[in-house]
Write a protein that holds these residues in place. Sequence first.
Motif, PDB file in Angstrom:
ATOM      1  N   ARG A  37       2.017 -13.396  11.224  1.00  0.00           N
ATOM      2  CA  ARG A  37       2.775 -12.105  10.944  1.00  0.00           C
ATOM      3  C   ARG A  37       1.563 -11.153  10.339  1.00  0.00           C
ATOM      4  O   ARG A  37       1.948  -9.859  10.552  1.00  0.00           O
ATOM      5  CB  ARG A  37       3.902 -12.289   9.770  1.00  0.00           C
ATOM      6  N   VAL A  38       0.823 -11.748   9.498  1.00  0.00           N
ATOM      7  CA  VAL A  38      -0.134 -10.672   8.821  1.00  0.00           C
ATOM      8  C   VAL A  38      -0.889 -10.163  10.089  1.00  0.00           C
ATOM      9  O   VAL A  38      -1.182  -8.975   9.857  1.00  0.00           O
ATOM     10  CB  VAL A  38      -1.148 -11.455   7.972  1.00  0.00           C
ATOM     11  N   ALA A  39      -1.360 -10.889  11.028  1.00  0.00           N
ATOM     12  CA  ALA A  39      -2.238 -10.181  12.160  1.00  0.00           C
ATOM     13  C   ALA A  39      -1.396  -9.356  13.021  1.00  0.00           C
ATOM     14  O   ALA A  39      -1.895  -8.184  13.426  1.00  0.00           O
ATOM     15  CB  ALA A  39      -2.587 -11.396  13.102  1.00  0.00           C
ATOM     16  N   LEU A  40      -0.025  -9.510  12.997  1.00  0.00           N
ATOM     17  CA  LEU A  40       0.663  -8.460  13.697  1.00  0.00           C
ATOM     18  C   LEU A  40       0.976  -7.302  12.995  1.00  0.00           C
ATOM     19  O   LEU A  40       1.119  -6.283  13.473  1.00  0.00           O
ATOM     20  CB  LEU A  40       2.156  -9.186  14.198  1.00  0.00           C
ATOM     21  N   ALA A  41       1.201  -7.504  11.481  1.00  0.00           N
ATOM     22  CA  ALA A  41       1.223  -6.479  10.793  1.00  0.00           C
ATOM     23  C   ALA A  41      -0.059  -5.487  10.794  1.00  0.00           C
ATOM     24  O   ALA A  41      -0.037  -4.307  10.810  1.00  0.00           O
ATOM     25  CB  ALA A  41       1.628  -6.735   9.366  1.00  0.00           C
ATOM     26  N   ARG A  42      -1.377  -6.059  10.806  1.00  0.00           N
ATOM     27  CA  ARG A  42      -2.435  -5.439  11.015  1.00  0.00           C
ATOM     28  C   ARG A  42      -2.447  -4.363  12.474  1.00  0.00           C
ATOM     29  O   ARG A  42      -2.790  -3.336  12.341  1.00  0.00           O
ATOM     30  CB  ARG A  42      -3.674  -6.142  11.008  1.00  0.00           C
ATOM     31  N   GLN A  53       3.322  -0.698   2.838  1.00  0.00           N
ATOM     32  CA  GLN A  53       4.289  -1.319   2.002  1.00  0.00           C
ATOM     33  C   GLN A  53       5.571  -1.411   2.989  1.00  0.00           C
ATOM     34  O   GLN A  53       6.065  -2.604   2.963  1.00  0.00           O
ATOM     35  CB  GLN A  53       4.873  -0.676   0.815  1.00  0.00           C
ATOM     36  N   SER A  54       5.821  -0.523   3.871  1.00  0.00           N
ATOM     37  CA  SER A  54       6.941  -0.579   4.773  1.00  0.00           C
ATOM     38  C   SER A  54       6.953  -1.724   5.832  1.00  0.00           C
ATOM     39  O   SER A  54       7.699  -2.380   6.013  1.00  0.00           O
ATOM     40  CB  SER A  54       7.088   0.849   5.205  1.00  0.00           C
ATOM     41  N   VAL A  55       5.613  -1.739   6.193  1.00  0.00           N
ATOM     42  CA  VAL A  55       5.341  -2.617   7.342  1.00  0.00           C
ATOM     43  C   VAL A  55       5.323  -4.028   6.786  1.00  0.00           C
ATOM     44  O   VAL A  55       6.022  -5.066   7.454  1.00  0.00           O
ATOM     45  CB  VAL A  55       4.064  -2.366   7.843  1.00  0.00           C
ATOM     46  N   LEU A  56       4.841  -4.348   5.552  1.00  0.00           N
ATOM     47  CA  LEU A  56       4.706  -5.677   5.034  1.00  0.00           C
ATOM     48  C   LEU A  56       6.305  -6.037   4.713  1.00  0.00           C
ATOM     49  O   LEU A  56       6.804  -7.148   4.884  1.00  0.00           O
ATOM     50  CB  LEU A  56       4.152  -5.661   3.862  1.00  0.00           C
ATOM     51  N   GLU A  57       7.081  -5.135   4.238  1.00  0.00           N
ATOM     52  CA  GLU A  57       8.305  -5.315   3.831  1.00  0.00           C
ATOM     53  C   GLU A  57       9.328  -5.858   5.268  1.00  0.00           C
ATOM     54  O   GLU A  57       9.846  -6.700   5.453  1.00  0.00           O
ATOM     55  CB  GLU A  57       9.384  -4.308   3.163  1.00  0.00           C
ATOM     56  N   ASP A  58       9.167  -5.195   6.393  1.00  0.00           N
ATOM     57  CA  ASP A  58       9.827  -5.327   7.598  1.00  0.00           C
ATOM     58  C   ASP A  58       9.374  -6.614   8.250  1.00  0.00           C
ATOM     59  O   ASP A  58       9.980  -7.263   8.957  1.00  0.00           O
ATOM     60  CB  ASP A  58       9.346  -4.368   8.509  1.00  0.00           C
ATOM     61  N   ALA A  59       7.882  -7.055   7.938  1.00  0.00           N
ATOM     62  CA  ALA A  59       7.412  -8.275   8.255  1.00  0.00           C
ATOM     63  C   ALA A  59       7.749  -9.511   7.541  1.00  0.00           C
ATOM     64  O   ALA A  59       7.302 -10.600   7.854  1.00  0.00           O
ATOM     65  CB  ALA A  59       5.716  -8.344   8.544  1.00  0.00           C
ATOM     66  N   GLY A  60       8.349  -9.261   6.421  1.00  0.00           N
ATOM     67  CA  GLY A  60       8.907 -10.291   5.388  1.00  0.00           C
ATOM     68  C   GLY A  60       7.573 -10.762   4.594  1.00  0.00           C
ATOM     69  O   GLY A  60       7.774 -11.989   4.142  1.00  0.00           O
ATOM     70  N   LEU A  61       6.670  -9.809   4.510  1.00  0.00           N
ATOM     71  CA  LEU A  61       5.335 -10.157   3.733  1.00  0.00           C
ATOM     72  C   LEU A  61       5.135  -9.593   2.360  1.00  0.00           C
ATOM     73  O   LEU A  61       4.201  -9.812   1.942  1.00  0.00           O
ATOM     74  CB  LEU A  61       4.137  -9.939   4.481  1.00  0.00           C
ATOM     75  N   ALA A  62       6.268  -8.559   1.957  1.00  0.00           N
ATOM     76  CA  ALA A  62       5.777  -7.884   0.912  1.00  0.00           C
ATOM     77  C   ALA A  62       5.553  -8.573  -0.441  1.00  0.00           C
ATOM     78  O   ALA A  62       4.877  -8.205  -1.210  1.00  0.00           O
ATOM     79  CB  ALA A  62       7.206  -6.991   0.599  1.00  0.00           C
ATOM     80  N   GLY A  63       6.390  -9.900  -0.637  1.00  0.00           N
ATOM     81  CA  GLY A  63       6.068 -10.815  -1.734  1.00  0.00           C
ATOM     82  C   GLY A  63       4.780 -11.624  -1.471  1.00  0.00           C
ATOM     83  O   GLY A  63       4.369 -12.249  -2.733  1.00  0.00           O
ATOM     84  N   LEU A  64       3.987 -11.282  -0.487  1.00  0.00           N
ATOM     85  CA  LEU A  64       2.946 -12.115  -0.377  1.00  0.00           C
ATOM     86  C   LEU A  64       1.702 -11.383  -0.284  1.00  0.00           C
ATOM     87  O   LEU A  64       0.629 -11.702   0.092  1.00  0.00           O
ATOM     88  CB  LEU A  64       3.042 -12.894   1.000  1.00  0.00           C
ATOM     89  N   LEU A  87       5.912 -18.225  15.329  1.00  0.00           N
ATOM     90  CA  LEU A  87       6.758 -17.231  14.715  1.00  0.00           C
ATOM     91  C   LEU A  87       8.015 -17.751  14.797  1.00  0.00           C
ATOM     92  O   LEU A  87       8.618 -18.243  15.812  1.00  0.00           O
ATOM     93  CB  LEU A  87       6.880 -15.651  15.353  1.00  0.00           C
ATOM     94  N   ASP A  88       9.067 -17.694  13.767  1.00  0.00           N
ATOM     95  CA  ASP A  88      10.477 -17.865  13.972  1.00  0.00           C
ATOM     96  C   ASP A  88      11.275 -16.771  14.587  1.00  0.00           C
ATOM     97  O   ASP A  88      10.556 -15.658  14.799  1.00  0.00           O
ATOM     98  CB  ASP A  88      10.813 -18.460  12.392  1.00  0.00           C
ATOM     99  N   ASP A  89      12.538 -17.207  14.590  1.00  0.00           N
ATOM    100  CA  ASP A  89      13.151 -16.095  15.413  1.00  0.00           C
ATOM    101  C   ASP A  89      13.271 -14.775  14.685  1.00  0.00           C
ATOM    102  O   ASP A  89      13.323 -13.713  15.417  1.00  0.00           O
ATOM    103  CB  ASP A  89      14.948 -16.609  15.591  1.00  0.00           C
ATOM    104  N   LEU A  90      13.368 -15.040  13.418  1.00  0.00           N
ATOM    105  CA  LEU A  90      13.629 -13.436  12.766  1.00  0.00           C
ATOM    106  C   LEU A  90      12.386 -12.516  12.695  1.00  0.00           C
ATOM    107  O   LEU A  90      12.268 -11.347  13.036  1.00  0.00           O
ATOM    108  CB  LEU A  90      13.891 -13.559  11.159  1.00  0.00           C
ATOM    109  N   ALA A  91      11.035 -13.305  12.626  1.00  0.00           N
ATOM    110  CA  ALA A  91       9.950 -12.645  13.053  1.00  0.00           C
ATOM    111  C   ALA A  91       9.851 -11.905  14.311  1.00  0.00           C
ATOM    112  O   ALA A  91       9.073 -10.803  14.555  1.00  0.00           O
ATOM    113  CB  ALA A  91       8.761 -13.511  12.630  1.00  0.00           C
ATOM    114  N   CYS A  92      10.190 -12.784  15.338  1.00  0.00           N
ATOM    115  CA  CYS A  92      10.518 -12.562  16.881  1.00  0.00           C
ATOM    116  C   CYS A  92      11.010 -11.191  16.901  1.00  0.00           C
ATOM    117  O   CYS A  92      10.793 -10.385  17.459  1.00  0.00           O
ATOM    118  CB  CYS A  92      10.655 -13.494  17.680  1.00  0.00           C
ATOM    119  N   VAL A  93      12.194 -11.090  16.486  1.00  0.00           N
ATOM    120  CA  VAL A  93      13.201  -9.854  16.425  1.00  0.00           C
ATOM    121  C   VAL A  93      12.596  -8.678  15.603  1.00  0.00           C
ATOM    122  O   VAL A  93      12.336  -7.450  16.264  1.00  0.00           O
ATOM    123  CB  VAL A  93      14.362 -10.215  15.486  1.00  0.00           C
TER     124      VAL A  93
END
Length: 210
Positions: free
Chosen positions: A137-142, A111-122, A160-166
């Motif tokens: 982002r899913v592939a990188l979260a894995r 859950q923490s990784v998904l939240e940080d990756a902006g994927l928690a709601g997905l 990736l967008d700029d926020l995801a790159c950060v």
Amino acid sequence: MLSATQLDVARGGRTIVENVTLDADAGCVLLIHGANGSGKSTLMAALAGLLPAARGDVRWRGMRLRDDPARFRRDLAFLGHANGLSGELSVAENLRFAGLLGGALRSSPEQSVLEDAGLAGLRHVRVDRLSRGQRRRVALARLVLDGKPLWLLDEPTDSLDDLACVWFAACIDTHTRHGGTVVAATHRPLATDAARTRHLHFARSAPCCA
């Protein structure tokens, strides 16, 4: 430590990578730069053991890949241009299936990784309904969840967008601070710690490491 010595790699009877020598230590990021067609992806495939070397050796922790490929695969997380996801599974199902398949250590809470990756709601959304950037982002979260010590990445921030790159730059920083090794071929600059980062520049002639 990942190393290659005087490495040649051929495809279709033509030498694509020639005379490459490199070292990537624990806690190190090695960024591989070069124009399209310079051989970056071919080199990454050879480092991952997906292409045989025509000459030279690739070693992980001092042992040649061909001498103990199973051990190397246990330590390796490889991400190429394809994300390696199932479109019919949800985000969470993809992550859990990958963990079962690869013997992942799951060093971070999902859950923490998904939240940080902006994927928690997905997390319960099928991957084939996501955008290209979300799938990356899913592939990188894995990758982050799997906890493997060696990351080999071919254009990891593609789409990736700029926020995801950060976010992913912070993941690399955490990984290397804990002794992990990252080798990445990239056109797009990665905001990595300069003190832990080296660069390999591919030209039409022999590559130059700095």
